[in-house]
Design a protein around this motif. Structure first.
Motif, PDB file in Angstrom:
ATOM      1  N   THR A   1      36.578  86.246 144.052  1.00  0.00           N
ATOM      2  CA  THR A   1      35.601  85.171 143.833  1.00  0.00           C
ATOM      3  C   THR A   1      34.518  85.692 142.904  1.00  0.00           C
ATOM      4  N   ASP A   2      34.560  85.239 141.688  1.00  0.00           N
ATOM      5  CA  ASP A   2      33.591  85.675 140.677  1.00  0.00           C
ATOM      6  C   ASP A   2      33.038  84.455 139.964  1.00  0.00           C
ATOM      7  N   MET A   3      31.767  84.226 140.138  1.00  0.00           N
ATOM      8  CA  MET A   3      31.050  83.157 139.448  1.00  0.00           C
ATOM      9  C   MET A   3      31.752  81.798 139.583  1.00  0.00           C
ATOM     10  N   PRO A   4      31.749  81.233 140.794  1.00  0.00           N
ATOM     11  CA  PRO A   4      32.386  79.928 140.987  1.00  0.00           C
ATOM     12  C   PRO A   4      31.835  78.834 140.069  1.00  0.00           C
ATOM     13  N   THR A   5      30.615  79.025 139.546  1.00  0.00           N
ATOM     14  CA  THR A   5      29.973  78.052 138.649  1.00  0.00           C
ATOM     15  C   THR A   5      29.878  76.693 139.335  1.00  0.00           C
ATOM     16  N   LEU A   6      29.066  76.652 140.360  1.00  0.00           N
ATOM     17  CA  LEU A   6      28.933  75.466 141.207  1.00  0.00           C
ATOM     18  C   LEU A   6      27.947  74.483 140.574  1.00  0.00           C
ATOM     19  N   LEU A   7      28.403  73.839 139.497  1.00  0.00           N
ATOM     20  CA  LEU A   7      27.535  72.959 138.713  1.00  0.00           C
ATOM     21  C   LEU A   7      27.815  71.477 138.931  1.00  0.00           C
ATOM     22  N   ALA A   8      28.874  71.170 139.677  1.00  0.00           N
ATOM     23  CA  ALA A   8      29.244  69.779 139.925  1.00  0.00           C
ATOM     24  C   ALA A   8      30.092  69.737 141.188  1.00  0.00           C
ATOM     25  N   PRO A   9      30.243  68.563 141.806  1.00  0.00           N
ATOM     26  CA  PRO A   9      31.158  68.463 142.949  1.00  0.00           C
ATOM     27  C   PRO A   9      32.539  68.977 142.558  1.00  0.00           C
ATOM     28  N   LEU A  10      33.172  69.722 143.443  1.00  0.00           N
ATOM     29  CA  LEU A  10      34.447  70.357 143.126  1.00  0.00           C
ATOM     30  C   LEU A  10      35.594  69.408 143.468  1.00  0.00           C
ATOM     31  N   GLU A  11      36.362  69.022 142.454  1.00  0.00           N
ATOM     32  CA  GLU A  11      37.497  68.129 142.653  1.00  0.00           C
ATOM     33  C   GLU A  11      38.816  68.763 142.232  1.00  0.00           C
ATOM     34  N   SER A  12      38.746  69.836 141.442  1.00  0.00           N
ATOM     35  CA  SER A  12      39.964  70.530 141.033  1.00  0.00           C
ATOM     36  C   SER A  12      39.661  72.008 140.851  1.00  0.00           C
ATOM     37  N   VAL A  13      40.714  72.817 140.964  1.00  0.00           N
ATOM     38  CA  VAL A  13      40.571  74.259 140.785  1.00  0.00           C
ATOM     39  C   VAL A  13      41.628  74.768 139.809  1.00  0.00           C
ATOM     40  N   ALA A  14      41.305  75.880 139.169  1.00  0.00           N
ATOM     41  CA  ALA A  14      42.236  76.552 138.263  1.00  0.00           C
ATOM     42  C   ALA A  14      42.468  77.954 138.803  1.00  0.00           C
ATOM     43  N   PRO A  15      43.629  78.213 139.399  1.00  0.00           N
ATOM     44  CA  PRO A  15      43.901  79.542 139.958  1.00  0.00           C
ATOM     45  C   PRO A  15      44.331  80.515 138.859  1.00  0.00           C
ATOM     46  N   LEU A  16      43.390  81.248 138.320  1.00  0.00           N
ATOM     47  CA  LEU A  16      43.668  82.123 137.187  1.00  0.00           C
ATOM     48  C   LEU A  16      44.645  83.220 137.581  1.00  0.00           C
ATOM     49  N   GLY A  17      45.750  83.301 136.868  1.00  0.00           N
ATOM     50  CA  GLY A  17      46.742  84.344 137.101  1.00  0.00           C
ATOM     51  C   GLY A  17      47.783  84.008 138.145  1.00  0.00           C
ATOM     52  N   ALA A  18      47.599  82.921 138.873  1.00  0.00           N
ATOM     53  CA  ALA A  18      48.560  82.580 139.938  1.00  0.00           C
ATOM     54  C   ALA A  18      49.941  82.287 139.376  1.00  0.00           C
ATOM     55  N   GLU A  19      49.999  81.852 138.122  1.00  0.00           N
ATOM     56  CA  GLU A  19      51.290  81.508 137.528  1.00  0.00           C
ATOM     57  C   GLU A  19      52.208  82.721 137.343  1.00  0.00           C
ATOM     58  N   HIS A  20      51.644  83.922 137.498  1.00  0.00           N
ATOM     59  CA  HIS A  20      52.455  85.135 137.355  1.00  0.00           C
ATOM     60  C   HIS A  20      53.189  85.514 138.644  1.00  0.00           C
ATOM     61  N   SER A  21      52.873  84.840 139.734  1.00  0.00           N
ATOM     62  CA  SER A  21      53.423  85.251 141.031  1.00  0.00           C
ATOM     63  C   SER A  21      53.647  84.051 141.939  1.00  0.00           C
ATOM     64  N   SER A  22      54.131  84.333 143.136  1.00  0.00           N
ATOM     65  CA  SER A  22      54.348  83.275 144.129  1.00  0.00           C
ATOM     66  C   SER A  22      53.035  82.694 144.641  1.00  0.00           C
ATOM     67  N   LEU A  23      51.903  83.274 144.238  1.00  0.00           N
ATOM     68  CA  LEU A  23      50.600  82.755 144.666  1.00  0.00           C
ATOM     69  C   LEU A  23      50.327  81.353 144.123  1.00  0.00           C
ATOM     70  N   GLN A  24      51.005  80.978 143.039  1.00  0.00           N
ATOM     71  CA  GLN A  24      50.811  79.635 142.486  1.00  0.00           C
ATOM     72  C   GLN A  24      51.131  78.577 143.536  1.00  0.00           C
ATOM     73  N   LYS A  25      52.260  78.734 144.198  1.00  0.00           N
ATOM     74  CA  LYS A  25      52.659  77.767 145.218  1.00  0.00           C
ATOM     75  C   LYS A  25      51.687  77.774 146.395  1.00  0.00           C
ATOM     76  N   VAL A  26      51.204  78.961 146.751  1.00  0.00           N
ATOM     77  CA  VAL A  26      50.268  79.073 147.867  1.00  0.00           C
ATOM     78  C   VAL A  26      48.980  78.310 147.571  1.00  0.00           C
ATOM     79  N   VAL A  27      48.442  78.482 146.350  1.00  0.00           N
ATOM     80  CA  VAL A  27      47.205  77.780 145.992  1.00  0.00           C
ATOM     81  C   VAL A  27      47.440  76.271 145.969  1.00  0.00           C
ATOM     82  N   GLU A  28      48.595  75.854 145.504  1.00  0.00           N
ATOM     83  CA  GLU A  28      48.898  74.422 145.499  1.00  0.00           C
ATOM     84  C   GLU A  28      48.910  73.868 146.923  1.00  0.00           C
ATOM     85  N   GLN A  29      49.456  74.633 147.850  1.00  0.00           N
ATOM     86  CA  GLN A  29      49.452  74.213 149.258  1.00  0.00           C
ATOM     87  C   GLN A  29      48.031  74.168 149.808  1.00  0.00           C
TER      88      GLN A  29
END
Length: 546
Positions: free
Chosen positions: A408-436
């Protein structure tokens, strides 16, 4: 209609699978996330009295003490060294002694030529040795890569053992930005060189002017380079210098390399053109380089903070998921509008505050996770990811037991959170985990909205990646239900005005409701990992799999 049905089916499948691992009781527990507590953490950590949380200074130690107090109150166990919550990290600033630098080039005809620091060579100070003498043949190894998974094999068939490799900087444009930035770090090129037995690396940037080259050389003298080192002075982490078997690392100017190549009956311009076409241009040279230089060291002691929650499963509790965040910032610096304290409220008091709330959620959740959790707050991220680099090299639990890192580095909480971008998750099975996790938190998932930034290899998760551990960094997404709010533009303007400036304060732009969503999705990501008997894995054939 068919596509809509398929999208619904995929979302339903994700939600159903996630709900089988996360009970309604846990989801209800996450509603108790306290944004006032998160705000209080940010307020303390970014207060002027902490003076920007610079490692080695009193303000950083106050942040360490604060984090330890929070972990103790949560009832989390210490997971640092010798039964404490801390891990000592020695941070070293090395500077080159300009007057000591002497270099002699011997050309194929036996003629000797003195090379000058700042005009011909720009050498990094050595992170481990105050005095270095070297004498070795030169070998040209093209772009200097040895990454077979991307068909980059500049060392193929070339003997570089005991030699100094000369590199012409050229990173293929067709590679993903994260891979390109990883390959661009000086230490990465040095790792390739050592892997093949070389003792030095000289890099020529064909597009660098002499003004830029001289400025880089002078920076080695005035500012030097930073690294984390062991108590015995062994380099542990630095993006610039590798130390160890590398006796000389740095740059060689374009005019100097042009002259060297001419002496070797080769033309640099034509070599560059061939390299741009992807041709193999490596070749043994007949020239050699002899030299001497000295470095000075300035060492400070800082600390990582580590707490743990033991898992509930007799077998899985021996494995750990790491929640990391960097505790440091820039300290006191150049005044801007009369303010010289770089408070770092967004960067990264907010990330630490969210990490502390994630820890509190785990300390009070029922049922407990099956795998164990480590809550890691690292030092010296702003100095080059040095604290996380030290922990990844010398973790306080067995490295083989760490299955994932969520940073968790600089979430940049400047607006209500409606979507996230899991940086680097596409390289591993973590992509599916974040989607869940996002489906449970009622958030959308989008690809990295700023892929050109290469942020996956620019924060603390990168050191876990280099250690072979699947990792990611969950950032805010730009998708927003209100089309009148251009979040991408808002973030851009905020960064231009406040990033790494004294104005990054708690009074500047926080939307605290976003922190609740951010904690939820990070918690759910690790909780899903904790409940699944299968460990996260790299995608087969992915660049970072090795």
């Amino acid at each position: 209609m068919k596509n809509t049905f398929l999208l619904f089916f995929c979302f339903f499948a994700l939600s159903t699978n996630a709900q089988s691992l996360v009970s309604e009781q846990v989801l209800k527990h996450l509603e108790s996330i306290d944004t006032n507590r998160i705000k209080a953490h940010v307020a303390y950590l970014s207060d002027d009295k902490l003076k920007g949380r610079l490692p080695g200074k009193e303000g950083y130690q106050m942040a360490v003490d604060y984090a330890i107090k929070q972990y103790k109150e949560m009832g989390l166990k210490p997971a640092g060294e010798k039964g404490t919550y801390t891990q000592k990290v020695l941070l070293r600033k090395s500077k080159l002694v300009k007057e000591s630098a002497k270099f002699t080039l011997t050309l194929p005809d036996g003629k000797k030529q003195e090379l000058t620091f700042g005009n011909d060579l720009a050498i990094y100070p050595h992170p481990e040795r105050k005095s270095v003498d070297f004498n070795a043949p030169l070998v040209f190894v093209g772009a200097g890569f040895d990454a077979s998974q991307s068909n980059l094999q500049d060392y193929k068939g070339i003997d570089v053992k005991g030699k100094i490799v000369v590199v012409l900087r050229k990173i293929p444009e067709n590679l993903p930005t994260n891979v390109r930035l990883h390959l661009g770090y000086p230490a990465t090129l040095q790792e390739f060189a050592v892997k093949n037995g070389a003792i030095g690396v000289l890099v020529c940037n064909y597009t660098t002017s002499m003004v830029q080259f001289k400025a880089a050389a002078n920076n080695m003298v005035s500012n030097g380079v930073s690294a984390s080192v062991t108590a015995k002075g062994k380099r542990t982490s630095s993006a610039s210098v590798l130390g160890g078997k590398i006796q000389i690392a740095g740059g060689i100017s374009v005019p100097t390399l042009q002259a060297l190549m001419r002496a070797e009956n080769n033309m640099l311009d034509s070599t560059w053109q061939q390299l741009e076409k992807g041709k193999f241009v490596s070749k043994v040279l007949k020239s050699s380089l002899k030299g001497h230089y000295e470095s000075t060291f300035d060492d400070i002691i800082s600390y990582n903070v580590v707490a743990k929650l033991e898992g509930s499963d007799p077998k899985l509790k021996k494995e750990y998921i790491v929640h990391s965040a960097h505790l440091d910032h820039l300290g006191i610096g150049k005044p801007i509008n009369g303010d010289s304290i770089y408070n770092g409220a967004h960067d990264n008091a907010s990330g630490v505050a969210c990490a502390l709330e994630i820890a509190r959620m785990y300390a009070t959740v029922s049922p407990k996770p099956k795998r164990s959790l480590l809550f890691l707050l690292v030092t010296a991220e702003e100095m080059g990811l040095l604290g996380s680099g030290y922990f990844a090299a010398y973790p306080t639990v067995s490295k083989k037991q760490i299955v994932a890192d969520i940073n968790t580095d600089m979430p940049t909480l400047l607006a209500p959170l409606e979507s996230v971008a899991p940086l680097g998750a596409e390289h591993s099975s973590l992509q599916k985990v974040v989607e869940q996790a996002a489906s449970l938190a009622k958030l959308e998932v989008e690809p990295d909205p700023d892929p050109s930034e290469g942020r996956f290899v620019r924060s603390d998760q990168y050191n876990f990646v280099k250690a072979g551990i699947p990792a990611l960094h969950i950032k805010y997404g730009y998708r927003f239900s209100n089309p009148s709010l251009n979040l991408a533009e808002k973030v851009k303007k905020w960064r231009e005005a406040h990033y790494h400036k004294p104005s990054d304060e708690i009074t500047n732009g926080f939307v605290w409701s976003a922190s609740k969503k951010y904690v939820q999705v990070n918690f759910l990501t690790s909780y899903l990992i904790s409940q699944n008997p299968q460990k996260p894995t790299w995608n087969k054939g992915d660049f970072f799999e090795k």
